[in-house]
Scaffold this motif. Structure first.
Motif, short mmCIF file in Angstrom:
data_model
loop_
_atom_site.label_atom_id
_atom_site.label_comp_id
_atom_site.label_asym_id
_atom_site.label_seq_id
_atom_site.Cartn_x
_atom_site.Cartn_y
_atom_site.Cartn_z
N ASP A 138 0.88 -1.33 -0.26
CA ASP A 138 0.01 -0.03 0.24
C ASP A 138 1.07 1.34 0.05
O ASP A 138 1.66 1.59 0.98
N SER A 168 4.58 5.28 2.20
CA SER A 168 4.57 4.46 3.58
C SER A 168 5.93 3.99 4.20
O SER A 168 5.86 4.27 5.52
N TYR A 212 -1.92 7.93 0.82
CA TYR A 212 -3.08 7.84 0.60
C TYR A 212 -3.73 9.27 0.97
O TYR A 212 -4.85 9.79 0.52
N THR A 238 1.72 -2.08 5.63
CA THR A 238 0.45 -2.86 5.24
C THR A 238 0.59 -3.31 3.56
O THR A 238 1.21 -2.64 2.88
N SER A 293 -2.04 -5.16 0.51
CA SER A 293 -3.54 -5.65 -0.03
C SER A 293 -3.18 -6.94 -0.80
O SER A 293 -2.20 -7.22 -1.27
N SER A 352 -6.93 -4.95 -5.77
CA SER A 352 -7.41 -3.51 -6.00
C SER A 352 -8.55 -3.06 -5.35
O SER A 352 -8.98 -1.91 -5.13
N LYS A 360 -8.13 -2.02 -1.16
CA LYS A 360 -7.07 -1.15 -0.79
C LYS A 360 -7.51 -0.05 0.08
O LYS A 360 -8.66 0.55 -0.06
N PRO A 361 -6.77 0.63 0.93
CA PRO A 361 -5.56 -0.20 1.60
C PRO A 361 -5.66 -1.40 2.84
O PRO A 361 -6.80 -1.38 3.19
N ASN A 362 -4.66 -2.05 2.74
CA ASN A 362 -4.71 -3.14 3.93
C ASN A 362 -6.21 -4.07 3.84
O ASN A 362 -6.85 -4.32 5.05
#
Length: 364
Positions: free
Chosen positions: A14, A19, A49, A140, A142, A157, A160-162
């Motif tokens: 992610d 991140s 994000y 994290t 996905s 997809s 998302k996320p996680n």
């Protein structure tokens, strides 16, 4: 007897680069972050994000990103760190399967049909992989779970996320039918526009076309589109997938016409590429220099050697020879890049002998 359906997991980290930066700098957590350079000519390499909520995406010019989000924080990329984290993640993959196909530093296909970890289902395996990644890296991921690569990538997809999402064998065709063709992996904007012009908006529209009609319209890709419209993808996870090139490029703060300044940029990019060669032990025969002019037209110059590029000095020599082929520049140069390709075995002989200049491609 029919072969058993594959169990494929597509793992996608992610907002990977951003991140990692937020993980390593707590002051950035919860804030809009862009990996890249905030200079006037810079571009966004990756966005958190929080930044994506403002419409900030990779390849967006930095000035546009800052206009959309004045509070955006730019951090310079640290590719050595990202590569190190990627190695940790791939080591985790290897705990669950021997069939791994890396797509990038932050994503890969895994074939878990053989169930190396002894877990009950592919869904549970995907959860275990994501938990190990979080435990090991603090990041994290996905995941998408399905019976082929095409659907697994689409599935990753969806949450998302996680999160993770599965497309079961009986769900594949109907899932594809409802999906806009612009969302299909392997259908780019230009192809999607061609399909829209033909009245093909979603998977159901695509499925209505015969194989021969798709082949007549899209050539060799027609059979691929025919299959994916039915949720079919016969491709196996390719464990021998190898990197075909390594390159680096930079956008200048202003358009350059001074040969010495342009050459300095080329040498800096050649140094980046050679540092990668030294770290990985890889050597290659073909050097390519890329130029983007002020009007965004592009040109490339390539030279292949009889043996591998044996030293940084040799890479400098070939790269400078290639860039000098466009001197004096007919217009300002905004970007230069250096790429090595045509990798050889480690025992391949070095060479100081170059083959003739290859075709110079010019694209818009």
């Amino acid at each position: 007897m029919l072969a058993p359906l594959r169990k494929i997991i597509h793992v996608d980290m992610d907002a990977f680069y951003a991140s990692v930066e937020q993980r390593d700098n707590p002051a950035l957590r919860g804030k809009p972050v862009a990996v890249g350079h905030g200079a006037r000519r810079g571009v966004v390499a990756a966005a958190s994000y929080e930044a994506r909520a403002f419409g900030i995406r990779s390849a967006l010019p930095s000035v546009t990103a800052l206009r959309r989000c004045p509070d955006l924080t730019f951090v310079p990329p640290r590719f050595e760190v990202y590569r190190g984290v990627s190695a940790q993640i791939h080591a985790i993959f290897a705990e669950f399967t021997d069939l791994i196909e890396p797509l990038a530093l932050d994503e890969a296909y895994l074939d878990v049909t053989a169930n190396k970890a002894g877990l009950e289902t592919a869904w549970i395996t995907a959860k275990a992989i994501r938990a190990r990644i979080l435990e090991e890296t603090g990041l994290t991921a996905s995941a998408g779970v399905s019976y082929n690569k095409f659907l697994a990538k689409l599935a990753s997809s969806q949450r998302k996320p996680n999160g993770q999402f599965a497309i079961q064998p009986h769900e594949g065709p109907s899932f594809v039918e409802a999906l806009p063709v612009s969302k299909f992996h392997g259908v780019g904007p230009a192809t999607a526009a061609r399909m829209h012009a033909l009245g093909i908006e979603n998977g159901a529209d695509l499925k209505a076309w015969s194989l021969s009609d798709l082949q007549s319209r899209f050539g060799k890709s027609g059979s691929w589109y025919y299959g994916i419209a039915r949720g079919e993808d016969p491709r196996a996870v390719n464990t021998s997938r190898e990197r075909k090139s390594s390159g680096s490029e930079t956008t200048f703060d202003s358009d350059l016409t001074n040969p010495a300044e342009i050459e300095a940029g080329v040498l800096e990019m050649a140094n980046d590429v050679w540092a990668w060669c030294e770290k990985t032990g890889r050597r290659a025969r073909t050097v390519t220099v890329k130029v983007k002019w002020a009007d965004f037209q592009q040109a490339t110059r390539s030279r292949s050697l009889a043996g591998v590029v044996a030293s940084k000095a040799q890479l400098h020599e070939v790269s400078l020879g290639l860039i000098r082929s466009v001197f004096p520049p007919e217009k300002g140069i905004r970007l230069v890049g250096v790429t090595l390709s045509n990798f050889a075995q480690m025992n391949a002989a070095p060479s100081d002998q170059a083959l003739p200049l290859e075709a110079a491609g010019v694209t818009s």
